[in-house]
Write a protein that holds these residues in place. Structure first.
Motif, PDB file in Angstrom:
ATOM      1  N   ILE A  35      62.305 -14.735  48.244  1.00  0.00           N
ATOM      2  CA  ILE A  35      61.349 -15.606  47.559  1.00  0.00           C
ATOM      3  C   ILE A  35      60.317 -14.768  46.805  1.00  0.00           C
ATOM      4  O   ILE A  35      60.008 -15.040  45.639  1.00  0.00           O
ATOM      5  N   ARG A  36      59.801 -13.729  47.444  1.00  0.00           N
ATOM      6  CA  ARG A  36      58.793 -12.868  46.804  1.00  0.00           C
ATOM      7  C   ARG A  36      59.332 -12.160  45.564  1.00  0.00           C
ATOM      8  O   ARG A  36      58.623 -11.996  44.584  1.00  0.00           O
ATOM      9  N   THR A  50      54.054 -15.445  50.261  1.00  0.00           N
ATOM     10  CA  THR A  50      54.762 -16.706  50.442  1.00  0.00           C
ATOM     11  C   THR A  50      54.711 -17.175  51.890  1.00  0.00           C
ATOM     12  O   THR A  50      54.581 -16.374  52.819  1.00  0.00           O
ATOM     13  N   ALA A  51      54.801 -18.472  52.037  1.00  0.00           N
ATOM     14  CA  ALA A  51      54.993 -19.114  53.332  1.00  0.00           C
ATOM     15  C   ALA A  51      55.948 -20.270  53.071  1.00  0.00           C
ATOM     16  O   ALA A  51      55.966 -20.833  51.974  1.00  0.00           O
ATOM     17  N   TYR A  52      56.767 -20.590  54.052  1.00  0.00           N
ATOM     18  CA  TYR A  52      57.750 -21.645  53.846  1.00  0.00           C
ATOM     19  C   TYR A  52      58.025 -22.378  55.143  1.00  0.00           C
ATOM     20  O   TYR A  52      57.750 -21.891  56.227  1.00  0.00           O
ATOM     21  N   GLU A  53      58.582 -23.577  54.983  1.00  0.00           N
ATOM     22  CA  GLU A  53      59.039 -24.368  56.113  1.00  0.00           C
ATOM     23  C   GLU A  53      60.482 -24.769  55.847  1.00  0.00           C
ATOM     24  O   GLU A  53      60.784 -25.340  54.792  1.00  0.00           O
ATOM     25  N   ILE A  64      70.231 -23.304  52.782  1.00  0.00           N
ATOM     26  CA  ILE A  64      68.999 -23.563  53.523  1.00  0.00           C
ATOM     27  C   ILE A  64      68.099 -24.378  52.609  1.00  0.00           C
ATOM     28  O   ILE A  64      67.883 -24.023  51.446  1.00  0.00           O
ATOM     29  N   TYR A  65      67.580 -25.469  53.143  1.00  0.00           N
ATOM     30  CA  TYR A  65      66.725 -26.378  52.396  1.00  0.00           C
ATOM     31  C   TYR A  65      65.303 -26.172  52.903  1.00  0.00           C
ATOM     32  O   TYR A  65      65.045 -26.324  54.093  1.00  0.00           O
ATOM     33  N   LEU A  66      64.395 -25.812  52.004  1.00  0.00           N
ATOM     34  CA  LEU A  66      63.043 -25.495  52.462  1.00  0.00           C
ATOM     35  C   LEU A  66      61.993 -25.909  51.461  1.00  0.00           C
ATOM     36  O   LEU A  66      62.295 -26.243  50.319  1.00  0.00           O
ATOM     37  N   TRP A  67      60.751 -25.896  51.956  1.00  0.00           N
ATOM     38  CA  TRP A  67      59.581 -26.059  51.101  1.00  0.00           C
ATOM     39  C   TRP A  67      58.875 -24.720  51.114  1.00  0.00           C
ATOM     40  O   TRP A  67      58.622 -24.157  52.182  1.00  0.00           O
ATOM     41  N   ALA A  68      58.569 -24.202  49.924  1.00  0.00           N
ATOM     42  CA  ALA A  68      57.933 -22.892  49.832  1.00  0.00           C
ATOM     43  C   ALA A  68      56.627 -22.975  49.064  1.00  0.00           C
ATOM     44  O   ALA A  68      56.517 -23.676  48.059  1.00  0.00           O
ATOM     45  N   LEU A  69      55.652 -22.234  49.561  1.00  0.00           N
ATOM     46  CA  LEU A  69      54.403 -22.003  48.850  1.00  0.00           C
ATOM     47  C   LEU A  69      54.462 -20.549  48.402  1.00  0.00           C
ATOM     48  O   LEU A  69      54.637 -19.652  49.237  1.00  0.00           O
ATOM     49  N   ILE A  70      54.353 -20.318  47.109  1.00  0.00           N
ATOM     50  CA  ILE A  70      54.449 -18.975  46.550  1.00  0.00           C
ATOM     51  C   ILE A  70      53.196 -18.741  45.720  1.00  0.00           C
ATOM     52  O   ILE A  70      52.932 -19.479  44.764  1.00  0.00           O
ATOM     53  N   MET A  71      52.428 -17.734  46.081  1.00  0.00           N
ATOM     54  CA  MET A  71      51.145 -17.485  45.424  1.00  0.00           C
ATOM     55  C   MET A  71      51.007 -16.019  45.044  1.00  0.00           C
ATOM     56  O   MET A  71      51.402 -15.133  45.807  1.00  0.00           O
ATOM     57  N   GLU A  72      50.406 -15.796  43.897  1.00  0.00           N
ATOM     58  CA  GLU A  72      50.070 -14.441  43.466  1.00  0.00           C
ATOM     59  C   GLU A  72      48.588 -14.202  43.718  1.00  0.00           C
ATOM     60  O   GLU A  72      47.757 -15.065  43.443  1.00  0.00           O
ATOM     61  N   SER A  84      48.931 -16.855  39.590  1.00  0.00           N
ATOM     62  CA  SER A  84      49.860 -17.970  39.463  1.00  0.00           C
ATOM     63  C   SER A  84      50.393 -18.382  40.831  1.00  0.00           C
ATOM     64  O   SER A  84      50.286 -17.639  41.803  1.00  0.00           O
ATOM     65  N   GLY A  85      50.984 -19.571  40.896  1.00  0.00           N
ATOM     66  CA  GLY A  85      51.534 -20.030  42.160  1.00  0.00           C
ATOM     67  C   GLY A  85      52.320 -21.306  42.005  1.00  0.00           C
ATOM     68  O   GLY A  85      52.293 -21.951  40.962  1.00  0.00           O
TER      69      GLY A  85
END
Length: 155
Positions: A35-36, A50-53, A64-72, A84-85
């Motif tokens: 992801i990163r 990143t953090a994900y569930e 794999i089905y997930l929700w991801a938070l991706i932040m710079e 950005s994110g």
């Protein structure tokens, strides 16, 4: 009573249609690495966090089905700034051959009027429901995870 039994049967059938794969800590590190490095590029020259569930997985499809938070985040003098994110559901394609776990690709839903249809096409039913109505308190938890990691690494 019949209605409850029928509802339970439908849930069992839906769950049986998608066998979950076990995700180890090492697999989680590979997911995070992917992801990163592959999903979002930094727009301000910063570092991606990143953090994900995981919402579900499918062993037969290697998905794999997930929700991801991706932040710079980046340093601006002595301050740490957010760049950005995105906060987004996604499907990861994985390769589990030869005893290794490697993420090989991903799919994101399109924006706007395509979003809901893409989620329905990409996700199994029970994960689709989670992705279409992902709770804000879960996003807040992911934000807290990222902010803790940023505080440890960049300050």
């Amino acid at each position: 009573m019949k209605r409850h039994v029928l509802s339970l049967l439908v849930v069992i059938l839906l769950l049986a249609g998608c066998s979950n794969m076990a995700i180890s800590d090492e697999d989680g590190q590979e997911i995070e690495r992917y992801i990163r490095q592959e999903v979002m590029s930094p727009n301000f020259g910063g570092e991606i966090f990143t953090a994900y569930e995981i919402l579900a997985s499918n062993k037969e499809k290697d998905e794999i089905y997930l929700w991801a938070l991706i932040m710079e985040y980046y340093k601006e003098g002595a301050d740490v700034e957010q760049g950005s994110g995105m906060s987004v559901p996604m499907v990861l394609k994985v390769d589990r051959s030869e005893g290794a776990f490697k993420v090989t690709g991903h799919t994101l839903p399109r924006d706007g009027s395509f979003y809901a249809d893409d989620i329905k096409d990409m996700f199994p039913y029970f994960a689709e429901l989670k992705a279409l109505d992902y709770p804000s308190n879960h996003i807040k938890k992911l934000i807290a995870e990222v902010e803790t990691e940023v505080a440890e690494e960049l300050k």
